[in-house]
Each structure stands twice: as structure tokens, then as C-alpha cells.
Design an enzyme around this catalytic site. Sequence first.
Site, PDB file in Angstrom:
ATOM      1  N   ASN A   9       0.865  -1.179   0.000  1.00 62.15           N
ATOM      2  CA  ASN A   9       0.000   0.000   0.000  1.00 62.15           C
ATOM      3  C   ASN A   9       0.903   1.231   0.000  1.00 62.15           C
ATOM      4  O   ASN A   9       1.508   1.557   1.018  1.00 62.15           O
ATOM      5  CB  ASN A   9      -0.898  -0.044   1.249  1.00 62.15           C
ATOM      6  CG  ASN A   9      -1.728   1.221   1.403  1.00 62.15           C
ATOM      7  OD1 ASN A   9      -1.780   2.071   0.501  1.00 62.15           O
ATOM      8  ND2 ASN A   9      -2.374   1.363   2.544  1.00 62.15           N
ATOM      9  N   TRP A  10       1.003   1.875  -1.145  1.00 58.51           N
ATOM     10  CA  TRP A  10       1.931   3.010  -1.263  1.00 58.51           C
ATOM     11  C   TRP A  10       1.394   4.281  -0.608  1.00 58.51           C
ATOM     12  O   TRP A  10       2.095   5.272  -0.539  1.00 58.51           O
ATOM     13  CB  TRP A  10       2.246   3.265  -2.741  1.00 58.51           C
ATOM     14  CG  TRP A  10       3.005   2.171  -3.405  1.00 58.51           C
ATOM     15  CD1 TRP A  10       3.471   1.017  -2.827  1.00 58.51           C
ATOM     16  CD2 TRP A  10       3.393   2.097  -4.778  1.00 58.51           C
ATOM     17  NE1 TRP A  10       4.130   0.247  -3.757  1.00 58.51           N
ATOM     18  CE2 TRP A  10       4.086   0.885  -4.967  1.00 58.51           C
ATOM     19  CE3 TRP A  10       3.217   2.948  -5.881  1.00 58.51           C
ATOM     20  CZ2 TRP A  10       4.613   0.503  -6.194  1.00 58.51           C
ATOM     21  CZ3 TRP A  10       3.729   2.564  -7.116  1.00 58.51           C
ATOM     22  CH2 TRP A  10       4.420   1.357  -7.263  1.00 58.51           C
ATOM     23  N   LYS A  11       0.128   4.267  -0.220  1.00 63.42           N
ATOM     24  CA  LYS A  11      -0.494   5.450   0.416  1.00 63.42           C
ATOM     25  C   LYS A  11      -0.270   6.690  -0.442  1.00 63.42           C
ATOM     26  O   LYS A  11      -0.235   6.583  -1.667  1.00 63.42           O
ATOM     27  CB  LYS A  11       0.024   5.603   1.844  1.00 63.42           C
ATOM     28  CG  LYS A  11      -0.122   4.305   2.662  1.00 63.42           C
ATOM     29  CD  LYS A  11       0.119   4.471   4.129  1.00 63.42           C
ATOM     30  CE  LYS A  11      -0.082   3.129   4.826  1.00 63.42           C
ATOM     31  NZ  LYS A  11       0.037   3.205   6.275  1.00 63.42           N
ATOM     32  N   HIS A  95      -9.401   1.138   4.985  1.00 63.74           N
ATOM     33  CA  HIS A  95      -8.119   1.309   5.687  1.00 63.74           C
ATOM     34  C   HIS A  95      -8.331   2.233   6.891  1.00 63.74           C
ATOM     35  O   HIS A  95      -9.128   3.167   6.830  1.00 63.74           O
ATOM     36  CB  HIS A  95      -7.079   1.895   4.723  1.00 63.74           C
ATOM     37  CG  HIS A  95      -5.701   1.831   5.298  1.00 63.74           C
ATOM     38  ND1 HIS A  95      -5.243   2.757   6.205  1.00 63.74           N
ATOM     39  CD2 HIS A  95      -4.702   0.941   5.131  1.00 63.74           C
ATOM     40  CE1 HIS A  95      -4.006   2.425   6.555  1.00 63.74           C
ATOM     41  NE2 HIS A  95      -3.652   1.324   5.922  1.00 63.74           N
ATOM     42  N   GLU A  97      -6.689   4.595   7.996  1.00 62.27           N
ATOM     43  CA  GLU A  97      -6.479   6.024   7.728  1.00 62.27           C
ATOM     44  C   GLU A  97      -7.732   6.638   7.111  1.00 62.27           C
ATOM     45  O   GLU A  97      -8.041   7.803   7.347  1.00 62.27           O
ATOM     46  CB  GLU A  97      -5.239   6.205   6.832  1.00 62.27           C
ATOM     47  CG  GLU A  97      -3.959   5.969   7.631  1.00 62.27           C
ATOM     48  CD  GLU A  97      -2.814   5.369   6.830  1.00 62.27           C
ATOM     49  OE1 GLU A  97      -2.856   5.396   5.593  1.00 62.27           O
ATOM     50  OE2 GLU A  97      -1.873   4.850   7.477  1.00 62.27           O
ATOM     51  N   GLU A 167      -5.118  -4.903  10.560  1.00 60.75           N
ATOM     52  CA  GLU A 167      -4.094  -3.883  10.771  1.00 60.75           C
ATOM     53  C   GLU A 167      -4.354  -3.169  12.103  1.00 60.75           C
ATOM     54  O   GLU A 167      -5.181  -2.250  12.160  1.00 60.75           O
ATOM     55  CB  GLU A 167      -4.125  -2.860   9.637  1.00 60.75           C
ATOM     56  CG  GLU A 167      -3.809  -3.438   8.287  1.00 60.75           C
ATOM     57  CD  GLU A 167      -3.222  -2.386   7.345  1.00 60.75           C
ATOM     58  OE1 GLU A 167      -2.158  -2.656   6.780  1.00 60.75           O
ATOM     59  OE2 GLU A 167      -3.815  -1.301   7.202  1.00 60.75           O
ATOM     60  N   GLY A 173       2.880   2.293  10.803  1.00 60.17           N
ATOM     61  CA  GLY A 173       3.836   3.386  10.659  1.00 60.17           C
ATOM     62  C   GLY A 173       4.561   3.754  11.945  1.00 60.17           C
ATOM     63  O   GLY A 173       5.216   4.787  12.035  1.00 60.17           O
ATOM     64  N   SER A 213       3.783  -2.150  10.242  1.00 62.06           N
ATOM     65  CA  SER A 213       5.234  -2.218  10.408  1.00 62.06           C
ATOM     66  C   SER A 213       5.836  -3.565   9.999  1.00 62.06           C
ATOM     67  O   SER A 213       6.773  -4.064  10.635  1.00 62.06           O
ATOM     68  CB  SER A 213       5.644  -1.857  11.847  1.00 62.06           C
ATOM     69  OG  SER A 213       5.252  -0.528  12.151  1.00 62.06           O
ATOM     70  N   GLY A 234       3.051  -1.118   4.254  1.00 65.80           N
ATOM     71  CA  GLY A 234       3.095   0.311   3.938  1.00 65.80           C
ATOM     72  C   GLY A 234       4.518   0.734   3.615  1.00 65.80           C
ATOM     73  O   GLY A 234       5.032   0.499   2.512  1.00 65.80           O
ATOM     74  N   GLY A 235       5.190   1.323   4.592  1.00 64.66           N
ATOM     75  CA  GLY A 235       6.523   1.905   4.403  1.00 64.66           C
ATOM     76  C   GLY A 235       7.511   1.021   3.648  1.00 64.66           C
ATOM     77  O   GLY A 235       8.177   1.480   2.707  1.00 64.66           O
TER      78      GLY A 235
HETATM   79  P1  13P Z   1       3.297   0.393   7.647  1.00 66.04           P
HETATM   80  O1  13P Z   1       3.808  -0.885   7.038  1.00 66.04           O
HETATM   81  O2  13P Z   1       4.021   1.608   7.170  1.00 66.04           O
HETATM   82  O3  13P Z   1       3.207   0.300   9.141  1.00 66.04           O
HETATM   83  O4  13P Z   1       1.775   0.574   7.120  1.00 66.04           O
HETATM   84  C1  13P Z   1       0.903  -0.479   7.230  1.00 66.04           C
HETATM   85  C2  13P Z   1      -0.324  -0.152   6.469  1.00 66.04           C
HETATM   86  O5  13P Z   1      -1.101   0.708   6.859  1.00 66.04           O
HETATM   87  C3  13P Z   1      -0.577  -0.879   5.210  1.00 66.04           C
HETATM   88  O6  13P Z   1      -1.867  -0.639   4.741  1.00 66.04           O
END
Ligand code: 13P
Length: 251
Positions: A9-11, A95, A97, A167, A173, A213, A234-235
Site C-alpha cells: 500500500n503506497w499510500k 483502511h 487512515e 491492521e 507506521g 510495520s 506500507g513503508g
Molecule cells: P506500515 O507498514 O508503514 O506500518 O503501514 C501499514 C499499512 O497501513 C498498510 O496498509
Amino acid sequence: MRTPIIAGNWKLNNTISEAVALTTELKGSVTDCTGVEIIVAPTFTALHAVSDVLKGSNVRLAAQDVYWEDSGAFTGEVSAPMLKDIGCDYVIIGHSERRQYFGETNESVNQKVKAALSHDLKPIICVGEQLEDREAGRTETIIEDHITGGIADLSDAELLSSVVAYEPVWAIGTGKTATPAQAQEVHSLIRKLLTDAYSDEVASQIRIQYGGSVKPENAAELMAQPDVDGALVGGASLQAESFAEIVKSTL
Ligand code: 13P
């Protein structure tokens, strides 16, 4: 046997040229990876270009959100047929967020999930508790609420076309990953809820990803848990090398 599924997920990251460069590098590093489903989810603006780069590869395309109407006066939204048209196979829905910053609710998640499925897009449905929920012992209640609300009224076949992503919000993050045991505990709860709502046969086939993470260093031990079928990253998905390492940890 559930095929592992790793999604990046590149956000809100990457211009079109950055997205193309990352996709090109990633595609090259995972060409030999079979027996695992690999997905990237760029921003809407990069979907078309990334879709072109991915043609003929073993990496699938996802969007990060979708609207439930197909077309009409809904300024700023993007619909399921449009995502299908651009080459998406998957879409991330609900998600944390989006729940936290954009007013996403179980009801809107459910409408989006149904819209996605009706256009042959597979939803990756996100659930997860906040830190204060966990500390107050409300993890089970929140997960049950997200699962029953987000997944309401799906047929067996529709559920089997869906993926659930657990999640925990406190792990996103933050560098604070859930321990493998914490992840397994909630994943097995999710499978039990789905067994109760559907059947053992259906629940045993649905894939449940862990997100929060995930890195090359912790992926293998998370993936070794019996009910953890993949990762939503994510990251670490913003670097081809680390994402490819996570993919390879499932092999
Ligand atoms: P991180 O891997 O950066 O913690 O993000 C997880 C995430 O929200 C994937 O959708």
C-alpha cells in the site's frame, strides 16, 4: 491450501515517474516468485502508468479506495468500473487512515465492498483496533464490529473473492509490530467470526493479511503463524528491495 498474498500500500506517495521506476524495479526482482500473489496499490494518478508496466508480469494492481456508485454527480470520486477499466484486480477498502481521517464507517465499507465485487474487483477489507481499544480490552469487540459491519450480506462466493487485512492501528507506521502471537490471536478470532457467520469451509479458505510495520526482518515469523496468510505493507513497500524480500519470505 491458501496462497500467500503480499500487497504494498503506497499510500500518498510517488509521482507517476517515481511509481513507474519503483514498479519496474520490483517487477524485475520478483519474476521468479511463484506460489505467492503480489500486489501493488499506487495512488489513483499513477494507476494507469503502473498498469502498463505490470502487463504480462506476476504483479497485480490494486487501488487504495473506491466509491460505491458507478457514475454520476459525485465530484472527486472514482468508481469500481473505472478501476476495472484501468487494470485493477483488487481494491483496498476501509483502511484505518480512511476511517480516521475521512469518515469511513462500517456502512460505507460495506457499500464499497459490494460495489467492488459487483464489478469483479476483489476487496481487501481492513479491520483493526486503536491503541486505546487494545488497552481497554476492547480488541475483540472492535474486530467483531468491523467484520460483521464491513462484510454484511455477502454470499459465500463473494466472501471467497475477498481478502481481510488485520491492521492494528497502533502498529501502523510506528515501527511497533504486533508480535506473531498477537497477530495470530486476532487472525484466529477473525476466522472464527467468519466460521460462525458463514461456514468452516468458507472461513478456512479466506485469506487474512497482517499489516502494521511489516519489514523484511519480521515478515517470516509473522507469516509462519497458522492464520496469517500474507501482509499488507506500507513503508517497506516503497523500496523494491525490501518489498521483494517480504514477498520472498513467504516462499
Ligand atoms: P506500515 O507498514 O508503514 O506500518 O503501514 C501499514 C499499512 O497501513 C498498510 O496498509
